[in-house]
Structure formats: structure tokens, C-alpha cells
Design an enzyme around this catalytic site. Structure first.
Site, mmCIF file in Angstrom:
data_model
loop_
_atom_site.group_PDB
_atom_site.id
_atom_site.type_symbol
_atom_site.label_atom_id
_atom_site.label_comp_id
_atom_site.label_asym_id
_atom_site.label_seq_id
_atom_site.Cartn_x
_atom_site.Cartn_y
_atom_site.Cartn_z
ATOM 1 N N PHE A 346 0.878 -1.184 0.000
ATOM 2 C CA PHE A 346 0.000 0.000 0.000
ATOM 3 C C PHE A 346 0.902 1.217 0.000
ATOM 4 O O PHE A 346 1.755 1.355 0.879
ATOM 5 C CB PHE A 346 -0.874 0.039 1.256
ATOM 6 C CG PHE A 346 -1.656 1.336 1.412
ATOM 7 C CD1 PHE A 346 -3.005 1.370 1.137
ATOM 8 C CD2 PHE A 346 -1.024 2.504 1.826
ATOM 9 C CE1 PHE A 346 -3.729 2.575 1.276
ATOM 10 C CE2 PHE A 346 -1.740 3.706 1.954
ATOM 11 C CZ PHE A 346 -3.094 3.733 1.689
ATOM 12 N N GLU A 347 0.712 2.095 -0.980
ATOM 13 C CA GLU A 347 1.422 3.372 -0.970
ATOM 14 C C GLU A 347 0.554 4.381 -1.680
ATOM 15 O O GLU A 347 -0.066 4.047 -2.686
ATOM 16 C CB GLU A 347 2.733 3.300 -1.776
ATOM 17 C CG GLU A 347 3.838 2.448 -1.202
ATOM 18 C CD GLU A 347 5.112 2.478 -2.046
ATOM 19 O OE1 GLU A 347 6.196 2.644 -1.481
ATOM 20 O OE2 GLU A 347 5.012 2.340 -3.282
ATOM 21 N N ILE A 348 0.488 5.589 -1.156
ATOM 22 C CA ILE A 348 -0.071 6.701 -1.915
ATOM 23 C C ILE A 348 1.046 7.730 -1.948
ATOM 24 O O ILE A 348 1.479 8.208 -0.891
ATOM 25 C CB ILE A 348 -1.332 7.289 -1.247
ATOM 26 C CG1 ILE A 348 -2.430 6.223 -1.159
ATOM 27 C CG2 ILE A 348 -1.818 8.513 -2.023
ATOM 28 C CD1 ILE A 348 -3.739 6.713 -0.549
#
Ligand SMILES: Nc1nc2c(ncn2[C@@H]2O[C@H](COP(=O)(O)OP(=O)(O)OP(=O)(O)O)[C@@H](O)[C@H]2O)c(=O)[nH]1
Ligand SMILES: *[C@@H]1O[C@H](CO)[C@@H](O)[C@H](O)[C@H]1NC(C)=O
Ligand SMILES: [Mg+2]
Length: 487
Positions: A346-348
């Protein structure tokens, strides 16, 4: 007649009691899972970072605000045709909890062409734009100069023999190397300013009613995470050594995020000798006591006769003169990698954070070292150390309000009391969110909120699995807490 009715009523009451009892057991164990000593019961908001929106907003209202603007952003998923089931599960979850209101596009990447069935199934799961890309040989494979050496295959096999997780899977090495570098240079990714990385088989537990890209943009954030954990030591034994060489060779001044990823050994910054002799906190006091005695002895030597000197201190002085500097194997420039890293499934984040500047240079340096195949460096520790080099703590955002599960790890926040709103589906989306006969689809359409809401909660309509939160099980989180308290 009478008796039967009575029995029926009794059975009904029994059923009710069972349900109530089961419910309180569930609630009780949930409490125990997040005991009052849990992070879930405290605010993590500070000057450096805080939750963007606590509880729910009305997405329609949010989008109508004058200052709001949709961002130049996309979801990105690297996947294989055979992962389609997991892909649909992830898509369904993110569409249901967020993207039905915002419709950000998707980029799917694969080292082999996607099949028409894959493309068609994905398109039935969203109304947003979809792009499908095939990776070039240069993007996916190790360079021929590496592949053609026999030591390449031997090295990967050897990691399997030593039981390193995924160590003997060549494709896993390629995947990590791809996400560490080539990912950000891919033309389909580079056409956006922001990306949100997704994987097959992940699940979201809360509704995200605001736009995380816009909030990142508006607050000047560059990187967002949900899970922070420790890496397995044997996947990265030499990563920190190379990272430190990169820093030294390029005279890099690291950002203040660096502290999150290292254990420092600079105990005595004003005394070189003591600093070399002491590595750990518990050694400080005894070493200081010895040092005082020696210093006193050096003064006494000038003014006292030899028979008046402290015999004990004399012994200490001789001992010190012949003492070896204690070596910590993984210590470089007085620092050691503490193995903490943001979990990168998960990365933004901003694309240019990785595609340009110092991080891109750092990746090239690591690539040349061979560690993506001589060891099994994950893209996550590489990203994190790279971020530690280029970012300050305030550039990073903890998406604490996003409930998330990947493999067996879960983060799921408590709901915010007084800020819950009933779920309202985007009417244009009902056919996508509720495919006929699909149980998951029906469940996703439910409007009840099972979780109790609390003042210190942050979530919106979270429905959490009953599992201990990663916030409370990994010590890296304590470090994040400490670091965001001060500085
Ligand atoms: N196209 C393609 N995608 C891959 C390959 N290997 C991994 N991926 C994708 O890369 C991402 C990470 O791979 P995973 O195997 O899930 O790695 P992981 O998440 O560390 O491991 P798990 O805990 O087993 O899920 C996923 O989105 C996979 O679909 C591959 O050989 N080809
Ligand atoms: C989005 O960002 C990319 C990368 O900065 C840029 O090339 C592209 O023109 C932008 N697109 C829009 C629609 O602004
Ligand atoms: Mg995975």
C-alpha cells in the site's frame, strides 16, 4: 397446543440469549484485542502529521467545495492473468469503499500480455478508466550481463537453500527490483503525478469519503502509508552497507525521516573515545564511572606521590590502553538499519519522488551493487531507506483512518463518535457494486455499522476483522509515535 407454543417461545428466547451472549463475547474480545493500552485509544495527531478527516464526510458535498480539485492520479497494480480472482476482490473493495465516489483510473501492469478475459472482467468491476501495460524485457528482466553469469542462478538457488522467504523465486526478485526502480519510469505511470499502489487480494474495511490525493496535495505531503513493520534480517544483510556508501560517496545530507530507520550509536557526540567504546545504553553508566576514575588519576599523577594513587584507577587506565574497540557487525558510520520499513503493497505517493532526483540515483547505485539478486532486497526496505534519505517526517502521512489487510496483517481503526454518516451508494454504481448472485457484493451493499464509535476513534463506517492491530504488535510503531511527538 399450549405446550407447543410455550416450547416455541422458549426456543425463541434461548436463541435470543445465545445471540446476545455471542455478541457480548465478540465485543469483549474485540476490547481485549485492542486493550486500553493499545494505540487505538490514543490520538497520534501532532505537529508533523495528523489524520486528514476523522469520521465520515458526504463525498458529494466534499467534491463541491470551491477549493477541491480532482488530482492527476491513478491506481497501479502489477499482476498476472491467473491472479484475476484476487484482482477482482481488491477492485471490488476499493470501489465500494472509495472509488465509486471519485472514479480515479487504474493502470494494470504485467510482464506478459493480459488476456482478453482479464481485461473484460476488470472492466465489469469499475466505471473508471482502465489502462493495461506490458513490461519490456529491460523493465522486468535482470540485464543480460547479469543473467548470463552462472553465479546469478546459483546465488538465487542458494538463497532458497538457506530458507530465505521467497529467496529462490527468480520472479520475486524481479518483482522487487521492478518496484524499487523501473516502476516509476513506466510511461503509463509517468503520465500521472500521484499513484496509489494496489495488490490482488487486499481488503479495505472503512469508507474513505474524502479524496486522499487532494488532501496530500493540499498539505504538501509526498508519501502515505498504512503499515509500518520490521523486515526479515536475512533478506537484506548488506542493504545498509551499500546505502551508507551511497550517502558517503555523494556527500548526501539525509532528511530527518532517517531516524525512523536507523539505530544510532552516537552515544557520546562530544567524546570520540567513549563513543567508540560504548554501543548500547546499558554500557553508558559503567563506562562513565570508569572514565571519571581515570580522569581523576590523570590529575593526581601531577600532584601526588605514586604510593598515594588510586590502585583501582591505575588498573583501569592500563586496561583501557590495551582494550579493543568493540565491533558491531552491522554498524556503519555509527548507525545500523533497524529493519523498520513502510509496507509498500500500500502506498499513496508522488511519482516524481522516486522517478527523479536522489532516489533515482540511489536505485541506480543499488542496482549496480547486485543486491537485488545476490540478496533478496524487498522494494519496501529500499523505498524506506531511500525516503529516509530524501524526506523529512512532515512529508509523510500515516493513513490511520484507512482500514487495510494484506496477507495476514491488519490495520483497522476505531470509528469516530459523532462523525458517522449513513452509507449512501452512488446510484450510478449499483450494478457494479452488487453483481447478481454475488454474496460479497450483497454484503458490501449493507448499510449497518457493526463497530462501536468512540471519541478517540478516527474511522468512517469501519467493519473490522477480529484480529490484533499491527499498530499494537510491531515495535516500529512505537518509534513512529516517538518521532512524530517531537522534532
Ligand atoms: N506480472 C507479474 N506480477 C507479479 C509477479 N510476481 C509478483 N507479482 C505481483 O507483484 C505484487 C507483489 O507480489 P506478491 O507475490 O503478492 O508479493 P508479496 O505481497 O510480498 O507476497 P504475499 O504475502 O505472498 O502476497 C502483486 O501485485 C503480484 O501480483 C510476476 O512474476 N509477474
Ligand atoms: C499529469 O502529470 C504528468 C506528470 O507530471 C504530466 O506529464 C501530465 O501532463 C499531467 N496530466 C494532466 C492532465 O495534467
Ligand atoms: Mg501480495
Amino acid at each position: 397446543m399450549q405446550g407447543r407454543r410455550y416450547r416455541k417461545c422458549f426456543r425463541f428466547m434461548l436463541l435470543c440469549c445465545t445471540v446476545v451472549a455471542a455478541w457480548s463475547v465478540i465485543q469483549g474480545s474485540r476490547r481485549r484485542l485492542r486493550g486500553t493500552d493499545s494505540f487505538g485509544y490514543s490520538s497520534l495527531d501532532g505537529k508533523q502529521d495528523s489524520v486528514f478527516v476523522e469520521g465520515c464526510l458526504d463525498p458529494t458535498w466534499y467534491r463541491e467545495q470551491l477549493e477541491y480539485s480532482a488530482q492527476n492520479a491513478t491506481f497501479v497494480m502489477l499482476t498476472r492473468n491467473e491472479d484475476i480472482e484476487g484482482v477482482l476482490k481488491s477492485l471490488h473493495s476499493i470501489e465500494r469503499h472509495f472509488n465509486q465516489w471519485y472514479q480515479y483510473p487504474y493502470v494494470f501492469l504485467n510482464d506478459a500480455p493480459f488476456t482478453p478475459e482479464f481485461v473484460q472482467l476488470v472492466k465489469t468491476a469499475t466505471r473508471a478508466e482502465t489502462h493495461f501495460g506490458v513490461l519490456s524485457v529491460a523493465e522486468w528482466e535482470f540485464p543480460p550481463s547479469v543473467r548470463e553469469q552462472s553465479i546469478f542462478q546459483e546465488s538465487i538457488d542458494d538463497q532458497g537453500d538457506r530458507g530465505i522467504m521467497y529467496g529462490n523465486m527468480e520472479s520475486y526478485h524481479k518483482m522487487c527490483r521492478f518496484f524499487a526502480g523501473a516502476f516509476y519510469q513506466h510511461p503509463l505511470v509517468r503520465q500521472y503525478e500521484w499513484y496509489w499502489r494496489l495488490e490482488p487480494d487486499v481488503e479495505f474495511f472503512c469508507d474513505l469519503t474524502y479524496d486522499p490525493f487532494f488532501e496530500m496535495h493540499r498539505r504538501g505531503k509526498k508519501y502515505g502509508f498504512t503499515v509500518l513493520i520490521k523486515e526479515l534480517y536475512w533478506t537484506v544483510p548488506n542493504l545498509f552497507r551499500f546505502t551508507r556508501s551511497f550517502i558517503r560517496q555523494n556527500n548526501v545530507e539525509v532528511g530527518n525521516l532517517w531516524r525512523l530507520f536507523v539505530q544510532g550509536y552516537n552515544v557520546f557526540s562530544d567524546d570520540d573515545l567513549l563513543d567508540k567504546l560504548v554501543n548500547y545504553d546499558h554500557e553508558i553508566q559503567p563506562e562513565l564511572e570508569k572514565d571519571d576514575k581515570i580522569k581523576q588519576l590523570l590529575v593526581d599523577l601531577k600532584y601526588r606521590k605514586s604510593e598515594e594513587l588510586d590502585r583501582d584507577a591505575t588498573r583501569l587506565l592500563i586496561e583501557r590502553a590495551s582494550r579493543k574497540i568493540p565491533v558491531v557487525e552491522d554498524k556503519f558510520d555509527n548507525e545500523e538499519f533497524n529493519l523498520c520499513h513502510f509496507w509498500s503493497n500500500f502506498e499513496i505517493a508522488r511519482v516524481d519522488l522516486f522517478s527523479e532526483g536522489l532516489y533515482a540515483k540511489y536505485f541506480e547505485f543499488l542496482e549496480a551493487s547486485g543486491g537485488f539478486w545476490t540478496e533478496r532486497w524487498g522494494d519496501a526496505p529500499v523505498h524506506s531507506l531511500g525516503l529516509g534519505i530524501v524526506l523529512d517526517v512532515a512529508d509523510v502521512h500515516y493513513f490511520r483512518d484507512i482500514g487495510y489487510q494484506h496477507s495476514t496483517l491488519v490495520h483497522c481503526p476505531i470509528n469516530k463518535a459523532g462523525s458517522q454518516l449513513p452509507y449512501a451508494e452512488n446510484p450510478a454504481y449499483s450494478d457494479i457494486l452488487r453483481p447478481r448472485g454475488d454474496v460479497a457484493g450483497k454484503l458490501a451493499g449493507m448499510t449497518w455499522t457493526a463497530e462501536p464509535a468512540e471519541d478517540f476513534g478516527v474511522g468512517c463506517r469501519c467493519e473490522c476483522p477480529r484480529q490484533r492491530d499491527i499498530e499494537d504488535t510491531d515495535q516500529c510503531f512505537n518509534l513512529w509515535y516517538d518521532i512524530t511527538r517531537d522534532a
